[in-house]
Enzyme design. Sequence first.
Site, mmCIF file in Angstrom:
data_model
loop_
_atom_site.group_PDB
_atom_site.id
_atom_site.type_symbol
_atom_site.label_atom_id
_atom_site.label_comp_id
_atom_site.label_asym_id
_atom_site.label_seq_id
_atom_site.Cartn_x
_atom_site.Cartn_y
_atom_site.Cartn_z
ATOM 1 N N ARG A 95 -14.466 -6.945 -0.217
ATOM 2 C CA ARG A 95 -13.661 -6.599 0.972
ATOM 3 C C ARG A 95 -13.059 -5.243 1.010
ATOM 4 O O ARG A 95 -12.693 -4.871 0.103
ATOM 5 C CB ARG A 95 -12.615 -7.742 1.493
ATOM 6 C CG ARG A 95 -11.610 -7.168 2.669
ATOM 7 C CD ARG A 95 -10.503 -6.336 2.296
ATOM 8 N NE ARG A 95 -9.455 -6.367 3.435
ATOM 9 C CZ ARG A 95 -8.479 -5.546 3.580
ATOM 10 N NH1 ARG A 95 -8.299 -4.713 2.487
ATOM 11 N NH2 ARG A 95 -7.841 -5.417 4.528
ATOM 12 N N THR A 148 -0.515 1.479 7.181
ATOM 13 C CA THR A 148 -0.349 0.381 6.302
ATOM 14 C C THR A 148 -0.362 -1.046 7.039
ATOM 15 O O THR A 148 0.050 -0.754 8.062
ATOM 16 C CB THR A 148 0.828 0.514 5.270
ATOM 17 O OG1 THR A 148 1.142 -0.781 4.494
ATOM 18 C CG2 THR A 148 2.103 0.954 6.037
ATOM 19 N N ASP A 201 -8.770 -0.510 5.606
ATOM 20 C CA ASP A 201 -8.600 0.693 6.444
ATOM 21 C C ASP A 201 -8.366 1.993 5.313
ATOM 22 O O ASP A 201 -8.715 3.100 6.082
ATOM 23 C CB ASP A 201 -7.805 0.580 7.225
ATOM 24 C CG ASP A 201 -6.093 0.160 6.792
ATOM 25 O OD1 ASP A 201 -5.992 -0.541 5.796
ATOM 26 O OD2 ASP A 201 -5.335 0.850 7.162
ATOM 27 N N GLY A 231 -5.541 -4.034 7.361
ATOM 28 C CA GLY A 231 -6.626 -3.149 7.482
ATOM 29 C C GLY A 231 -7.506 -3.446 8.549
ATOM 30 O O GLY A 231 -8.144 -2.408 8.937
ATOM 31 N N THR A 234 0.828 -1.133 0.020
ATOM 32 C CA THR A 234 -0.033 -0.042 0.165
ATOM 33 C C THR A 234 0.910 1.148 -0.005
ATOM 34 O O THR A 234 1.867 1.259 0.632
ATOM 35 C CB THR A 234 -0.885 -0.086 1.377
ATOM 36 O OG1 THR A 234 -1.568 -0.921 1.190
ATOM 37 C CG2 THR A 234 -1.538 1.212 1.572
HETATM 38 N N1 ASP Z 1 -3.799 -1.718 4.775
HETATM 39 C C1 ASP Z 1 -4.173 -2.272 3.549
HETATM 40 C C2 ASP Z 1 -5.380 -3.104 3.587
HETATM 41 O O1 ASP Z 1 -5.652 -3.453 4.629
HETATM 42 C C3 ASP Z 1 -2.995 -3.432 3.157
HETATM 43 C C4 ASP Z 1 -1.597 -3.012 3.187
HETATM 44 O O2 ASP Z 1 -1.293 -1.843 3.727
HETATM 45 O O3 ASP Z 1 -0.755 -3.580 2.801
HETATM 46 O O4 ASP Z 1 -6.207 -2.861 2.741
#
Ligand code: ASP
Length: 307
Positions: free
Chosen positions: A204, A226, A207, A229, A176
Amino acid sequence: MHSHPAYAIVVHGGAGKWSGQPEAEVLDGVRRAAAAGLARLADGEPALEAVIAAVCLLEDNPLFNAGTGAALNSEGEAELDAGVMVGEGLRSGNVAALRRVRNPVLVARRVMEATPHVLLAGDGALRFARAQGFEDYDPVTPERRADRQRRLAARERGEDLPTATEPDADTLTRGTVGAVALDTRGGFAAATSTGGLTLKLPGRVGDSPVPGAGNCAGSHGAASATGQGELMLRFGTTRAVCEMLAGGHHAQAAVATVLARMGSLFKGDVGLIAVDRLGRMGIAHNTPAMPHAFAGARLALQARMRG
Ligand code: ASP
């Protein structure tokens, strides 16, 4: 008060292992994103322009899990989440589970600027994007398709599924992306964009497009998260960081404290960046790596794999 404007930007490219990845290219990606944002801030542009410029570059870079090169869900589709927030007036725009656009963060910005809403999801978000002139674009890369096949094969063999943030060394760890900035007038903005977790269920939402969970800006600071989430959604992670910044804490103390609080409640990957009123940055993660870069009026541009 400081008379010298303390503008600053911090960007991240996702918490994870990042083992076996082209480190120089990853660092170059976050460095160029921070530099693009910094140029806007140095010109006196608002923090929003800086974080948008930075996140667009990272969305366009297939090394990162956002926009082009986003992680794929269990059905092989890229469903994109993105959010922007401006500290002044707590304005925010977000898109969730949005398909087939190149720069979801720009659609999120349009939600903030052209609708009375804060979050558009799925087909409605897609229709809005098209009505706003965002063209059809396939963000799926061959590397992501191959990664999904590998993971599906592992699932069939009954092996534990590595998630996007807990990958095997030979699977993609591309994360992310997010940016936070303080501008010359003391305004803050945050932007975060992701393809979410690999093999997530269709629909889905993580966050990143939820203000106060994965992305937050206020009048005393801004933060982007990140990692897994679901944890940020449950904790209200970036809101907690912003509240600490409003209480006068140093950005580094704020992210370290929130990471520790979350660690006492949950097991799971988390990474945080923040900037405070004095242009000081905060970097914290419980993963082996989180590529990030920062720069500011009093801060030379630097990029690092870990904080
Ligand atoms: N926070 C992101 C999510 O859950 C994923 C990530 O940060 O790699 O969608």
